[in-house]
Design a protein around this motif. Sequence first.
Motif, mmCIF file in Angstrom:
data_model
loop_
_atom_site.group_PDB
_atom_site.id
_atom_site.type_symbol
_atom_site.label_atom_id
_atom_site.label_comp_id
_atom_site.label_asym_id
_atom_site.label_seq_id
_atom_site.Cartn_x
_atom_site.Cartn_y
_atom_site.Cartn_z
ATOM 1 N N PHE A 106 4.035 5.785 -5.198
ATOM 2 C CA PHE A 106 4.320 5.432 -6.852
ATOM 3 C C PHE A 106 3.194 6.099 -8.029
ATOM 4 C CE2 PHE A 106 4.701 1.439 -9.988
ATOM 5 C CZ PHE A 106 5.492 2.399 -11.069
ATOM 6 N N PHE B 247 1.025 -1.185 -0.195
ATOM 7 C CA PHE B 247 0.003 0.426 0.009
ATOM 8 C C PHE B 247 0.899 1.276 0.336
ATOM 9 C CE2 PHE B 247 -2.186 2.757 1.899
ATOM 10 C CZ PHE B 247 -3.505 3.705 1.702
ATOM 11 N N LEU C 23 4.124 1.037 -0.973
ATOM 12 C CA LEU C 23 4.719 1.507 -2.154
ATOM 13 C C LEU C 23 3.720 1.727 -3.067
ATOM 14 C CD1 LEU C 23 6.868 -1.669 -2.513
ATOM 15 C CD2 LEU C 23 8.127 0.764 -2.561
ATOM 16 N N CYS C 24 2.520 1.649 -3.108
ATOM 17 C CA CYS C 24 1.782 1.801 -4.658
ATOM 18 C C CYS C 24 0.783 2.977 -4.236
ATOM 19 C CB CYS C 24 -0.190 1.576 -3.977
ATOM 20 S SG CYS C 24 -0.855 0.880 -5.618
#
Lengths: 345, 637
Positions: free
Chosen positions: B396, B390, B392-393
Motif C-alpha cells: 500500500f 505487514f 499489505l502495508c
Amino acid sequence: MKALMSVAALIGAAGILLLAAMTVGIVPSNTVRLLEGYMPVQVVFELILFVAGFTGISYMMAAMGMAFPRFWQGILMWTFVILYLKFRIYPPIPFSVRAMYGAVSLVCVFMWVSANEEDWKKFKQPIMNVLDAKTGGIRILRYAYLIILPLLIGGFSYNAMVPKSEEPIELRTVHPAPPASTKVHGKTYTLQTSQNPYRVNLEGKYDQDYSNAMTVEQGMGRLMKPNANPWDKDAQGYLKYVREGGEIFYQNCHFCHGDNLNGRGLHAFAFNPIPANFTDPGTIAQLQETFIFWRVSKGGIGLPNEAAPWASVMPPWEQHLTVDEIWKVVLFEYWHTGYYPRTWD
Amino acid sequence: MGRVAGKKLFSIMALCAMIGLLLLPIVVSLPSLAIGADAPDAVKKEGAATVEKGRDVYYKTEGIVVGAPAPKTVDGPRDYPRYNFESRVLLWFANQQHLYYGSFVLAVPIFCMVIEFMGVVTKDKAMSKRYDQLAHDFIKISLTAYSLTAILGGILIFTFLTLYPAFFGYLSSIFRPVMHIYALMFVAESGTLYIYYYGWDKMTDGFLKWIHLSMSVVLNVIGTLLMFLANSWIGFMMSPAGVDEQGRYLGNIWHVIHTALWNPLNVHRILGNMAFGGGVVAAYAAYKFLASKTDEDRAHYDWMGYIAMALGVAFLIPLPFAGYWLMREVYAYRQQMGITLMGGLLAWLFIIQATMIGILFLSTNYYLWQALGRMRGAEKYQRYIKYLVFVLCCGFLVFITPHTIVMTPAELKAMGGQQHPVLGNYGVMSAKNGGINVIITTTILSFVWYMRGNKVSTVSWSKFGNIFMGVFFGCAYVNIIWLAIYGYYIPANVRVGLSVPQVATTLSCLFFMFPLNAAMMKGAKQMGAIEWGKISVRSQYALIMLATAFTWMMGLMGYIRSSVRLFWHVNEIMRDNSPWAYTHTVGFAANMISFNVLFFWVSILFVFWLGSLGMKKAPVEVKAGVPGGAPQPAGGH
C-alpha cells in the motif's frame, strides 16, 4: 521455532539499539549507510528486519512470562515507523508524504490489533480500564487525560492554523503535460509520432533496439560498453551523434544539469528547485524523446498554463541551438543515463 | 398437464419476445448504419463538384464529408445559456447521479443472474430457495432504482439541452443513429426487466426456471450493450474518431463508436459496475445486520453481506488491471493526456485514487479476517494475520507514493532536488505495479485462508498440497517484486509489457490456488460450523467502508476522466469556450465528489426503504434452524 525467534529477537534488539544510537549521535549517523540507487530496496529490507525483530522480542518476552501488552505493542510499532521515516531516511521525506505513510501505518496497526476478538479485547483493555477508573490512581489518570487530550488537540489545531512566515506549499507538477505538437524553427513536430532522426543504425535507419544496445549499462554506477565508445575516433552513426550531443551538452547544459546529468551542476544550487536529475528513474526514463525535445526547445517560459507553478528558468534553447543540435543533446542524455526513451510499439 | 404445457409455451414466447426486443433496435437501425455507404451515392447524384473528402483524425482513412464542422462556440447565452450558477457543476451532479444509478441497475441484474443460477444448481433445497429469494429481493430493489435511473437520465439530457445546447447539438448530430438505437435499447431493457420480474413466480421449477434464467441473460446482454453505447459518447469526447480535423462526420458510424478508448472503457466500466453493485448490496446488508434485533436476521444479513462482498470482490480483483490497460491506451493515444493524468495536473487525484483502491483491498482483507472469527477452528490462521498486514502495508505504501510531491520550498531545498532517491523510485509505475499486485495476491491468500478456515484436509496428499501452495504463493511474491525491480533496467515499452507477467502471476494464484484449495478441502473434516451472524460489528463497518470508498472512487475517476480533456468538449475538435473551461482545485473536486456520494447514499437508502415495504419474508423452513439452520455453504463459501 524458539531458536528462530531468538535470532530474530537478537537482530531486532541490535537493530533498534543501533538505529537509536545513530539517531542521537552516539555512533556516527552513517554507520549503516543508505546507498544511492539501492535505497528503496534497502528501506523495505530494513523494515522487514525490524518487524522480524519485534516479533522475536515479543515472542521471547511472552516465553519468559513477561508478555508485553498488546496496547503498547501497537503504539510502539506505530511510533517506530514514524521515527524511522523521520530520522532514518535521508534526504528527509517531505511532511505530506510522511503524513500519508503515517496514516496508512496507523490503519495497518489498527487492523493488526483488531484482527480477531481476542487481540482486540487485549488492545482496548487499558483504554477501558482508564474509562472505568476503578482505582484512585487510574481515576487521576482519567482526569489528566480529560485535560491533556483537549489541550493537545487544541495545540495541534492552533499550530496548524496560525499564520506562518514560511513559504506556502506548492502543488508543483513534475511533468507538465506537453502540447500535441510543437513548432520549432518553423517546422511543426507532432509529439506523439515524431522520432529522433539521429537514433539510427549503421544503415542510417531509425532503430531503437540498436541504440538501446549501445547505451551505458546500469549497475554499481553507470558503465560504458567496451564496443560502444562515442569518443572512439572511428565511431560512426548513432555513437558519433551521441558524441556531438555530448559536446553540445558540455558547452551549454552541464552548468546547471551537472557533469553526471544528476542536476547538480555548477549553478544548480542557485535555483530552487535545482535542475532536473536525469539519472533519476522518474524523469527522462518515463518520457518520450519528443517530450524532452519540446522541453529543451521551449524552456521554462514555454510551459503551458496548466503546468503552473512553472518554477523553471531553463532558457528556450531553440533560440540558441538548431533543431539537429537539440535532437543530438536529447540523444546524449539518454545514452549517458542508460535509460531508454518511452515508446509504444 | 395442459396447464404446464401452456406455461411452457408462454415462457418460451416471453423469452422470444425478449430476444425480439434485443434485436429490434439493430433491425431498426440497419438503414441508419448504412448511412455511411449510402451517403456517397446521394452526394454523387447532386454532382461530383459537391463531393468533399476529409481525413479521419484517428483512423487516417479518407471519407466523404456528410456532417457540419464542430461549432466554434463563444461565451454567451446562445452557446452557453446559464443560471446564476456554474453550469458545469450542475451537469456534473446530474451526470454523476445518473451514472451511480445506471451502474447499480446494470450490476444488480447480473448479480441476480449469478445468484439465481446458484439457486438453480444448488442441490440443497433450502439453500436453493434462499438464493432464489435473495435474487428476487434484489431485482425488486433494482426495479425501484430503475425508475430513478430513467428520471435522472431525463434530467441529464435536459441539463445538456438547456445549458450546453451547442455542444449537445453537435454530439447528437454525430451520434444520431446511435442515440436512437440507445433509446430503443432502453425500451427493450424496460420490457425485458418487467417480464423477468413479473414472471418470477410463474416460472419457479424445472424447465420454466431455466427459461427464466435465460431471460436474465437476455436482460444483461441488453443492459451491457446499453452501457457500451453510452460509453461510445464519452470515448468520442476523449479520443474522437470518424470525423475530420474540423469535426465533420465522415459517414462511418462504426469509426465514431469504435474510438481508441472505447474498448478499455467498456471493460473497465463493466467490472467497475459489478464491484460497485456488490459494494452497495454489501453495505445494505451491513446496515440491516447492525439494525437487526434477532439472531435470525443477523444470520441472514451476515450471509447476504458475505455473498455480495464475494461477488463484488471477484470483479474488484481484475479491476486494477483493466484500469491499467485503459491508462496504457490513454498514453498510447496521447502522451499529453497520459502525462496530465498521471504525472501532471491531475497526478494528485490519481494518488487519492490509489489510496481508495488500497482502502478497498484493505477493507476486503479485514472483513475476511473478521469472518474467520465466526468459524470454529479458524484460530490457527489468526496468529499469522500480522504478517499479511505487514505485506499489505508495504504494498500500500509503495502504491500510494506520489510522483509529484506536495512540499514547501524549504522541504524541496532540504531534499536537495525535485527527485527523492527513495520516493522517486516508489513513485513510478514499475514499483506501483509491484505494490498493487502484492496487495491483490495477499487478498487472494486471505480468501484461501477463509475458504479453509474451519476445515482440515483429509486427502492423502494434503501435506504436499499445503507445501505446494506455500511455495506457489512465495514464488508469486518473489516474481512480482523481482519484476518490479527489473522494470527500472529495461526500455519503457518492455517495462509496460512486464505488467503482463506480473498480472499473470497474480491471476495464476487466483485460478490455480482456488481450485487446488477446493480439491484439498473436498470431503474435509469440519472443525466447526460457520456461525452466521456471529461476526464482529467491525466487519460490517468494513463492508460499509468498502461501499463508501467505491462510491467515492467512482466519482473521483469520473471526474478525472472528464477533466483530462482540459478545455475541450471534444478533444482537439471542439473547444470549450465557456467561462468554466478550467480545472477545479483538488479541494473543490473532493468536496463535490463527497457531496455526490452523500446524495447518492441518502437517495439509495430511500430506494432500499421503498423496496423493503414489499419485501417477502424468507421461507419459514429456511429460517427455522437459525443460526444452525441458517445457510451453511460449507462446501461453497
